[in-house]
Motif scaffolding. Structure first.
Motif, mmCIF file in Angstrom:
data_model
loop_
_atom_site.group_PDB
_atom_site.id
_atom_site.type_symbol
_atom_site.label_atom_id
_atom_site.label_comp_id
_atom_site.label_asym_id
_atom_site.label_seq_id
_atom_site.Cartn_x
_atom_site.Cartn_y
_atom_site.Cartn_z
ATOM 1 N N VAL A 31 23.019 62.449 70.046
ATOM 2 C CA VAL A 31 22.807 63.195 68.816
ATOM 3 C C VAL A 31 21.932 64.406 69.116
ATOM 4 N N GLY A 47 21.436 53.098 55.207
ATOM 5 C CA GLY A 47 21.571 53.726 56.507
ATOM 6 C C GLY A 47 21.693 52.742 57.645
ATOM 7 N N GLU A 65 20.457 56.967 60.801
ATOM 8 C CA GLU A 65 21.647 57.698 60.374
ATOM 9 C C GLU A 65 21.967 57.298 58.935
ATOM 10 N N ARG A 67 23.711 56.383 55.543
ATOM 11 C CA ARG A 67 24.961 55.703 55.190
ATOM 12 C C ARG A 67 25.092 55.696 53.680
ATOM 13 N N ARG A 81 22.216 62.456 51.336
ATOM 14 C CA ARG A 81 21.798 63.147 52.562
ATOM 15 C C ARG A 81 20.471 63.870 52.330
ATOM 16 N N GLU A 111 25.303 66.188 59.464
ATOM 17 C CA GLU A 111 24.710 64.950 58.966
ATOM 18 C C GLU A 111 23.279 64.851 59.476
ATOM 19 N N PHE A 113 19.813 63.137 60.817
ATOM 20 C CA PHE A 113 19.311 61.989 61.553
ATOM 21 C C PHE A 113 17.797 62.112 61.625
#
Length: 599
Positions: A31, A47, A65, A67, A81, A111, A113
């Motif tokens: 990532v 997540g 991350e 979810r 998000r 996205e 993180f």
């Protein structure tokens, strides 16, 4: 940061994978070009948390991350998000030994993180599940650490909102940290939770939050008390057989649970008072815990507590301790009639499709008994029809009034209309003014932006950099009320040429367009070169379930815009428009004369 490998149901705790080291290159997903994901530590509705390796700084980390919870419409994806980024912003301002350290916020394919420290240990929830309740000294150590973390968070204007065992980490070396500010809310931000929806853990959520009330730091006091209850009792304070809605119902309407005898009982009862204002303050909590903290933490939690256990005594049912989106409880279904009895409207028990023709009404006027002839066999005169209509209307009115009376009585509300108050229904109580200082300097090391002002003592200060709107970059210093509805703002503009009050007002008009309405525009009378402005703005607020369009949010701003020390200053108060009249006299006219630029 998020889930222990012992606790996959709740994305809340991080633990170091035994023997984790730099992974073999090319074998795992990377990532942001540096964080190599190794294994899933846990996942929940909010997540997935990975054990990862930072290939730039050569250290193990935890990567969360986002979810999307099941059933959430695509329109809310961006909101969730943003909640992950809010988590990062919330934790970034905290630097405390009992709060998980934020390392970075990375983006991969747009996205977010969140990268945080990887603590070598399980969550308190995992310890309680695998080893049972804690001893009083162990529970006191946990409560003291969490209380200390909450004190730091509340000082920074942050409410955690999800304090529970799954969000408390216990390391092998005795460190105890509060984790997962994923739904933390800075008091200057508007809540993202919709009406009819709750975000939290049903078994640990505060009653006022569960019932849709305001979220304040007092909600964290309840969460701390509920966590301490679970630590000493070995079970959640509320759990209706895994049913989230029924659990929330018991939290709101049931009595506060009573812990067993022990030294921590008074603290738990003090924290879990149903009335938020009656809960024990954190300072008093820590004072009462102090006598139980004689033993060092690294000796309190022995190695036997960190041995992996395959035992899982949790029943096969829903989980009320996991963070989740909870819909408002549905209305109860009417009781089903017993076999052989008629249902509502004379329908046979057992259901079935409705008939195409409902048939005659189940009553008739006393002078005209119900006919046994088939419908339409003979004509009816006008009088029976009128009587039937009158009776139906009277029964309807009686039922409606009875329902209203019953609802008001059950809710313990008066039958008459609510009484109006002069202060306005949404105005928070006014506290005494207290002197505060701020720095509106745009560049680090520059001078000329220091000021002092007196604002209500419970208002919280926030500082942010602002750009755009056709105006030069500036620093915004805000003092925000405890409920987030009122703020006193200070901005200072440095530019060449010097920005004038008229240019500022014109830029403001272009920024708001048709959503700005001027109320007052006059020269200042306090000796400063500038304007007294008063204006109303309209902006959109989130759409509630069932609404087809956004609701307008009306605010009023009173401001002094003036030039001083080769800068333009904008100093003003913003409040909801329905508080406009009282806020002008009770707040702005009292606060503004106390504003002083410090040479």
């Amino acid at each position: 940061m998020s889930t222990s490998e012992h606790d996959p149901a709740d994305a809340a705790a991080t633990t170091e994978t035994p023997g984790s080291a730099e992974p073999e290159p090319g074998r795992a997903r990377v990532v942001a070009g540096r964080y190599r994901l190794q294994s899933v530590l846990g996942s929940g509705s909010m997540g997935t948390v990975w054990s990862a390796y930072d290939e730039f700084l050569h250290r193990p980390v935890a990567v969360k991350e986002v979810r999307l919870p099941p059933g959430v419409p695509p329109s809310r994806a961006a909101e969730l998000r943003e909640r992950t980024l809010r988590e990062a912003r919330a934790i970034a301002v905290l630097s405390h030994p009992n709060v998980i350290i934020l390392h970075d916020v990375a983006r991969e394919n747009d996205e977010p993180f969140v990268v945080m420290e990887l603590l070598p240990g399980p969550s308190l929830a995992a310890l309680l599940r695998d080893h049972g309740s804690l001893s009083p000294p162990q529970a006191a150590a946990v409560a003291d650490a969490v209380g200390s973390a909450l004190e730091a968070a509340h000082t920074a204007g942050i409410t955690h909102r999800d304090v529970k065992p799954g969000n408390v980490l216990v390391a092998r070396d005795g460190r105890i940290k509060l984790n997962d500010f994923g739904i933390a809310r800075n008091v200057s931000e508007a809540t993202m939770t919709r009406t009819g929806m709750m975000l939290g853990s049903p078994a640990y959520i505060a009653p006022e939050v569960a019932s849709g009330g305001a979220v304040t730091p007092a909600a964290d006091l309840w969460g701390l008390g509920a966590t301490l209850f679970a630590a000493v009792e070995g079970r959640p304070p509320y759990d209706a057989d895994g049913d989230p809605l029924e659990t929330v119902n018991r939290v709101v309407h049931g009595e506060a649970p009573q812990p067993g005898p022990g030294p921590l009982g008074p603290v738990i009862r003090g924290l879990m008072a149903k009335e938020p204002g009656s809960r024990m303050p954190l300072r008093e909590v820590r004072r009462r815990l102090y006598p139980l903290l004689a033993q060092p933490r690294h000796t309190l939690f022995g190695p036997e507590l960190f041995a992996e256990s395959s035992a899982n005594t949790a029943p096969d049912r829903g989980d009320t301790t996991a963070t989740q989106v909870i819909s408002a409880p549905a209305l109860p279904e009417p009781p089903k009639p017993e076999a052989g009895q008629a249902g509502a409207g004379g329908a046979p028990a057992g259901g079935g499709e409705l008939a195409a023709d409902p048939g005659p009404l189940p009553f008739e006027s006393p002078s005209h008994p119900v006919s046994q002839e088939p419908v339409g066999a003979r004509p009816r005169g006008p009088l029976p029809g009128v009587a039937v209509t009158v009776v139906a209307v009277l029964l309807f009115l009686a039922a409606a009034f009875g329902g209203f009376v019953l609802t008001r009585v059950v809710a313990a509300q008066p039958l008459g209309p609510p009484q109006r108050t002069d202060a306005g229904p949404t105005a928070p109580p006014l506290r005494e003014l207290a002197p505060r200082r701020g720095d509106a300097t745009n560049l680090r090391g520059a001078r000329g932006g220091l000021f002092s002002v007196q604002v209500p003592e419970d208002w919280t200060k926030f500082v942010s950099g602002e750009t755009g709107g056709g105006l030069p970059p500036r620093t915004l210093v805000q003092f925000v009320s405890s409920d987030g509805t009122q703020s006193f703002d200070v901005e200072r503009f440095d530019s060449e040429p010097l920005l004038s009050p008229d240019v500022y007002w014109n830029a403001l008009g272009k920024l708001w367009g048709g959503n700005l309405r001027q109320v007052e525009y006059a020269p200042l009378t306090d000796g400063r070169r500038g304007l007294l402005l008063s204006y109303r703005t309209v902006e959109s607020s989130p759409v509630r379930p069932g609404e087809q369009s956004e609701r307008p949010l009306n605010r009023t701003t009173f401001a002094h815009v003036f030039q001083a020390q080769d800068s333009l200053w904008v100093v003003g108060l913003t409040v909801p428009t329905d508080q406009e009249e009282t806020a002008r006299t009770r707040l702005f006219d009292r606060i503004m004369p106390t504003f002083q630029i410090i040479e």
